[in-house]
Scaffold this motif. Structure first.
Motif, mmCIF file in Angstrom:
data_model
loop_
_atom_site.group_PDB
_atom_site.id
_atom_site.type_symbol
_atom_site.label_atom_id
_atom_site.label_comp_id
_atom_site.label_asym_id
_atom_site.label_seq_id
_atom_site.Cartn_x
_atom_site.Cartn_y
_atom_site.Cartn_z
ATOM 1 N N GLU A 1 79.503 26.440 69.007
ATOM 2 C CA GLU A 1 78.851 25.181 69.374
ATOM 3 C C GLU A 1 77.429 25.112 68.828
ATOM 4 O O GLU A 1 76.968 24.054 68.384
ATOM 5 C CB GLU A 1 78.852 25.033 70.893
ATOM 6 N N GLU A 2 76.729 26.221 68.832
ATOM 7 C CA GLU A 2 75.368 26.252 68.280
ATOM 8 C C GLU A 2 75.390 26.096 66.762
ATOM 9 O O GLU A 2 74.508 25.448 66.187
ATOM 10 C CB GLU A 2 74.695 27.562 68.679
ATOM 11 N N VAL A 3 76.396 26.674 66.105
ATOM 12 C CA VAL A 3 76.566 26.466 64.662
ATOM 13 C C VAL A 3 76.796 24.987 64.381
ATOM 14 O O VAL A 3 76.211 24.410 63.459
ATOM 15 C CB VAL A 3 77.730 27.313 64.116
ATOM 16 N N GLY A 4 77.647 24.361 65.207
ATOM 17 C CA GLY A 4 77.922 22.932 65.052
ATOM 18 C C GLY A 4 76.686 22.083 65.231
ATOM 19 O O GLY A 4 76.486 21.085 64.526
ATOM 20 N N ASP A 5 75.824 22.464 66.165
ATOM 21 C CA ASP A 5 74.579 21.734 66.383
ATOM 22 C C ASP A 5 73.692 21.821 65.138
ATOM 23 O O ASP A 5 73.064 20.838 64.742
ATOM 24 C CB ASP A 5 73.842 22.306 67.591
ATOM 25 N N GLY A 6 73.680 22.999 64.493
ATOM 26 C CA GLY A 6 72.913 23.163 63.264
ATOM 27 C C GLY A 6 73.471 22.330 62.122
ATOM 28 O O GLY A 6 72.714 21.737 61.335
ATOM 29 N N VAL A 7 74.799 22.251 62.015
ATOM 30 C CA VAL A 7 75.436 21.421 60.980
ATOM 31 C C VAL A 7 75.078 19.958 61.200
ATOM 32 O O VAL A 7 74.718 19.242 60.252
ATOM 33 C CB VAL A 7 76.976 21.614 61.020
ATOM 34 N N TRP A 8 75.145 19.521 62.458
ATOM 35 C CA TRP A 8 74.805 18.118 62.749
ATOM 36 C C TRP A 8 73.353 17.817 62.350
ATOM 37 O O TRP A 8 73.075 16.790 61.728
ATOM 38 C CB TRP A 8 74.997 17.828 64.244
ATOM 39 N N ARG A 9 72.447 18.723 62.702
ATOM 40 C CA ARG A 9 71.033 18.493 62.384
ATOM 41 C C ARG A 9 70.805 18.429 60.871
ATOM 42 O O ARG A 9 69.996 17.627 60.403
ATOM 43 C CB ARG A 9 70.163 19.572 63.015
ATOM 44 N N GLU A 10 71.519 19.244 60.115
ATOM 45 C CA GLU A 10 71.336 19.222 58.661
ATOM 46 C C GLU A 10 71.868 17.919 58.059
ATOM 47 O O GLU A 10 71.258 17.348 57.153
ATOM 48 C CB GLU A 10 72.019 20.424 58.016
ATOM 49 N N LEU A 11 72.981 17.429 58.573
ATOM 50 C CA LEU A 11 73.501 16.147 58.095
ATOM 51 C C LEU A 11 72.554 15.007 58.478
ATOM 52 O O LEU A 11 72.355 14.062 57.701
ATOM 53 C CB LEU A 11 74.893 15.897 58.687
ATOM 54 N N TYR A 12 71.959 15.118 59.652
ATOM 55 C CA TYR A 12 70.977 14.104 60.059
ATOM 56 C C TYR A 12 69.742 14.163 59.172
ATOM 57 O O TYR A 12 69.204 13.131 58.749
ATOM 58 C CB TYR A 12 70.607 14.311 61.528
ATOM 59 N N TRP A 13 69.301 15.379 58.854
ATOM 60 C CA TRP A 13 68.127 15.541 57.988
ATOM 61 C C TRP A 13 68.361 14.923 56.610
ATOM 62 O O TRP A 13 67.449 14.414 55.973
ATOM 63 C CB TRP A 13 67.793 17.033 57.863
ATOM 64 N N ARG A 14 69.620 14.948 56.167
ATOM 65 C CA ARG A 14 69.970 14.366 54.872
ATOM 66 C C ARG A 14 70.211 12.864 54.976
ATOM 67 O O ARG A 14 70.709 12.240 54.037
ATOM 68 C CB ARG A 14 71.214 15.060 54.312
ATOM 69 N N LEU B 1 67.482 10.894 49.584
ATOM 70 C CA LEU B 1 67.361 11.666 48.343
ATOM 71 C C LEU B 1 66.328 12.784 48.487
ATOM 72 O O LEU B 1 66.499 13.872 47.924
ATOM 73 C CB LEU B 1 66.988 10.745 47.190
ATOM 74 N N GLY B 2 65.262 12.542 49.245
ATOM 75 C CA GLY B 2 64.304 13.612 49.507
ATOM 76 C C GLY B 2 64.954 14.752 50.263
ATOM 77 O O GLY B 2 64.756 15.936 49.952
ATOM 78 N N GLY B 3 65.784 14.403 51.271
ATOM 79 C CA GLY B 3 66.512 15.430 52.025
ATOM 80 C C GLY B 3 67.504 16.173 51.152
ATOM 81 O O GLY B 3 67.683 17.385 51.278
ATOM 82 N N LEU B 4 68.154 15.461 50.227
ATOM 83 C CA LEU B 4 69.108 16.085 49.311
ATOM 84 C C LEU B 4 68.435 17.158 48.448
ATOM 85 O O LEU B 4 68.996 18.228 48.194
ATOM 86 C CB LEU B 4 69.727 15.005 48.424
ATOM 87 N N LEU B 5 67.211 16.896 48.017
ATOM 88 C CA LEU B 5 66.511 17.795 47.093
ATOM 89 C C LEU B 5 65.590 18.777 47.814
ATOM 90 O O LEU B 5 64.833 19.499 47.165
ATOM 91 C CB LEU B 5 65.711 16.966 46.082
ATOM 92 N N ARG B 6 65.669 18.806 49.141
ATOM 93 C CA ARG B 6 64.744 19.615 49.930
ATOM 94 C C ARG B 6 64.745 21.083 49.516
ATOM 95 O O ARG B 6 63.697 21.724 49.446
ATOM 96 C CB ARG B 6 65.131 19.498 51.415
ATOM 97 N N PHE B 7 65.890 21.637 49.235
ATOM 98 C CA PHE B 7 65.963 23.062 48.897
ATOM 99 C C PHE B 7 66.428 23.293 47.460
ATOM 100 O O PHE B 7 66.926 24.361 47.134
ATOM 101 C CB PHE B 7 66.898 23.778 49.883
ATOM 102 N N LYS B 8 66.281 22.280 46.619
ATOM 103 C CA LYS B 8 66.632 22.408 45.199
ATOM 104 C C LYS B 8 65.340 22.447 44.375
ATOM 105 O O LYS B 8 64.546 21.511 44.450
ATOM 106 C CB LYS B 8 67.523 21.248 44.744
ATOM 107 N N ARG B 9 65.151 23.502 43.599
ATOM 108 C CA ARG B 9 63.904 23.671 42.848
ATOM 109 C C ARG B 9 64.143 23.874 41.356
ATOM 110 O O ARG B 9 63.223 24.157 40.615
ATOM 111 C CB ARG B 9 63.104 24.854 43.425
ATOM 112 N N GLU B 10 65.381 23.716 40.928
ATOM 113 C CA GLU B 10 65.675 23.777 39.502
ATOM 114 C C GLU B 10 65.527 22.393 38.891
ATOM 115 O O GLU B 10 66.008 21.398 39.456
ATOM 116 C CB GLU B 10 67.095 24.304 39.272
#
Length: 553
Positions: A196-209, A110-119
């Motif tokens: 492939e680099e875009v995919g690596d970024g998507v994977w990292r964001e899903l992991y962060w969440r 949940l912290g990862g979900l709200l990481r970039f939400k400020r409303e």
């Protein structure tokens, strides 16, 4: 496992066990009964039924995190290190944390979900979601993970939903998943990054969440596999994927699959492939790894203009690529290139290709001049692994210019290079770039004229593995192993003139030393307890000299 544990007192840790089937445990238990008195097994699990089935003593139940500790974990995920916390969000966040039930993964998700939400309304939505009211087990993390999934951006949600093709609790290979995302068009290149680099970024964001967990890394720290934290139930309508393991023949009808993007024929037993395969205009990835009987690729392969990856590892009988491979302008990964004798097969074919990842170049003895080597434009290649191989052919070797000058211009972008293999090199000295400080693995084989290693070895502070094999003129090793603090594995084989080891090995952090086929004097000097060089290596946990193996006490 029985051989490993036989008559030993061991501690075996089985982490995060989900299988509560008694027959499975009984089979494993019978294997482990071979240990000595005092052998123990520690099991961690989230399921009381697993503890009941496997336990031979009462389980120790860990308490949940306190609200304060849970808040600290949530706060780190939601705000990071430096951001000033908004008071109104803090109050809502503490209410959300209470719903996590002291479960760390729920707080992280949940912290990862709200990481970039400020409303404020975005935080209130999470706090008051109806998902908290759905039936679930006590201390379940499922509501938190469902919220994290349902609030994914469209691109991330599509990529995560695709993971539904994998069975629950299956180990998913990260590289394989990214390739499937690419094959299905979920991710693509942009002006800065390739797909492939875009995919690596998507994977990292899903992991962060916290939607991925239980990651496994290789020796260099790169993620190689993981599991899903949330099993999705979304079905995919179309998967552009085909596997043909162990087949001897591929039907010519393969050419009818016009929309196919990913074709994996690895470990097939084909000798040839049908020309119709070259009608797959949309094909992005063609994997032929382990096709040991494959002798040639279709002549029209260069018509696959969308192809981004051509993987040819362990294709033992393949000896050439199709004419003018440079026409595959979209190609980013080409694992193997064979230098040919005729125009259209020369090293210059690599010149315009923007390659990255792994590349092994075979038949470098056919490169006749420095100018020919320069045309490969190797400095533009962002490679992680590079293999350079010369075959023994005296007639061709007499025609080539000085090998050392040719190798000098084969230097790729060394800032990214992590692994280098050199085999059959005919020069007496190596160029400086082959001892780049970024290298983590260096393998040198069959270099008959090499008498010593470059002094730059002392600066290879990232090196973890060094293998020296079949270097008959190598007389000494640089006395710099104390500088190589990350070096863990050293292999020395068939170095006939090497008679002693450098003193600095006594200051190394090696875990494994293997010496074989070398001068008898060297093996005698490394005999346990009595050899003259034994004090230099006695601290190394695993030592093999000749046929004798020693384990550290």
């Amino acid at each position: 496992m029985q051989d490993l544990l036989q008559s030993r007192r061991y501690l075996l840790v089985l982490d995060d066990v989900w299988d509560d089937k008694q027959p499975t445990w009984q089979r494993l238990k019978s294997v482990q009964a071979c240990g000595a008195k005092g052998a123990s097994i520690l099991v961690t699990t989230r399921l009381p039924t697993v503890a009941a089935v496997m336990g031979t003593m009462p389980p120790h139940e860990l308490s949940m995190l306190s609200d304060n500790d849970c808040w600290e974990l949530f706060k780190y995920q939601a705000f990071g290190h430096n951001e000033v916390e908004q008071v109104e969000l803090v109050d809502i966040g503490k209410e959300i944390v209470k719903k996590c039930g002291g479960v760390p993964l729920a707080a992280k998700a949940l912290g990862g979900l709200l990481r970039f939400k400020r409303e404020r309304k975005e935080w209130v939505y999470v706090k008051e979601s109806n998902l908290w009211n759905l039936p679930h087990d006590e201390n379940s993390i499922m509501p938190a993970l469902r919220l994290s999934y349902l609030n994914l951006p469209i691109k991330l949600g599509q990529c995560f939903a695709y993971c539904a093709i994998f069975p629950k609790d299956e180990k998913i290979r990260k590289q394989y998943l990214i390739e499937l995302w690419m094959a299905n068009g979920f991710i693509s290149s942009n002006e800065i990054l390739d797909a492939e680099e875009v995919g690596d970024g998507v994977w990292r964001e899903l992991y962060w969440r916290s939607l991925f967990h239980d990651i496994k890394t290789d020796k260099s720290g790169k993620v190689i596999s993981f599991q899903q934290a949330l099993s999705t139930c979304i079905k995919m309508l179309f998967i552009a994927l085909l596997h043909c393991e162990e087949r001897r023949q591929l039907s010519s009808s393969i050419g009818d699959l016009k929309h196919l993007r990913y074709l994996n024929l690895s470990w097939g037993r084909f000798e040839t492939l049908p020309e119709s395969l070259c009608k797959l205009w949309n094909l992005l990835m063609l994997k032929l790894d382990g096709c040991r009987e494959l002798q040639k690729l279709p002549n029209s392969s260069t018509r696959l203009m969308a192809l981004q990856q051509l993987s040819l590892k362990d294709c033992d009988k393949l000896s050439s690529l199709p004419l003018h491979i440079r026409k595959l302008t979209s190609l980013r990964i080409l694992t193997t290139f064979f230098v040919g004798k005729e125009k259209g097969f020369h090293l210059a074919e690599l010149g315009a290709l923007k390659l990255k990842g792994d590349l092994h170049i075979i038949h470098l003895e056919r490169v006749k001049s420095v100018m020919d080597a320069q045309k490969a434009n190797m400095s533009s290649k962002q490679l992680i692994e590079l293999g350079l191989k010369w075959e023994r052919n005296d007639e061709e070797s007499e025609l080539e210019e000085k090998g050392e000058d040719i190798v000098e211009v084969l230097q790729p972008d060394t800032q990214q290079l992590e692994s280098l293999m050199v085999k059959g090199y005919k020069g007496a000295n190596f160029p400086r770039w082959m001892f780049s400080s970024s290298l983590k693995q260096l393998v040198i084989k069959g270099c008959k004229e090499v008498e010593g290693l470059h002094e730059a070895l002392r600066h290879m502070t990232a090196l973890k593995r060094l293998e020296l094999n079949d270097l008959p003129k190598l007389e000494f090793l640089p006395d710099c192993f104390g500088n190589l603090s990350l070096l863990r594995q050293l292999t020395i084989g068939f170095c006939d003139k090497l008679r002693c080891l450098p003193t600095s090995l006594s200051h190394s952090n090696l875990n494994s030393l293997w010496i074989y086929g070398c001068h008898p004097d060297l093996e005698k000097r490394c005999e346990k307890e009595i050899g003259e060089d034994w004090p230099k290596i006695a601290h190394i946990p695993r030592i093999t000299v000749g046929g004798e193996g020693y384990d550290s006490d």
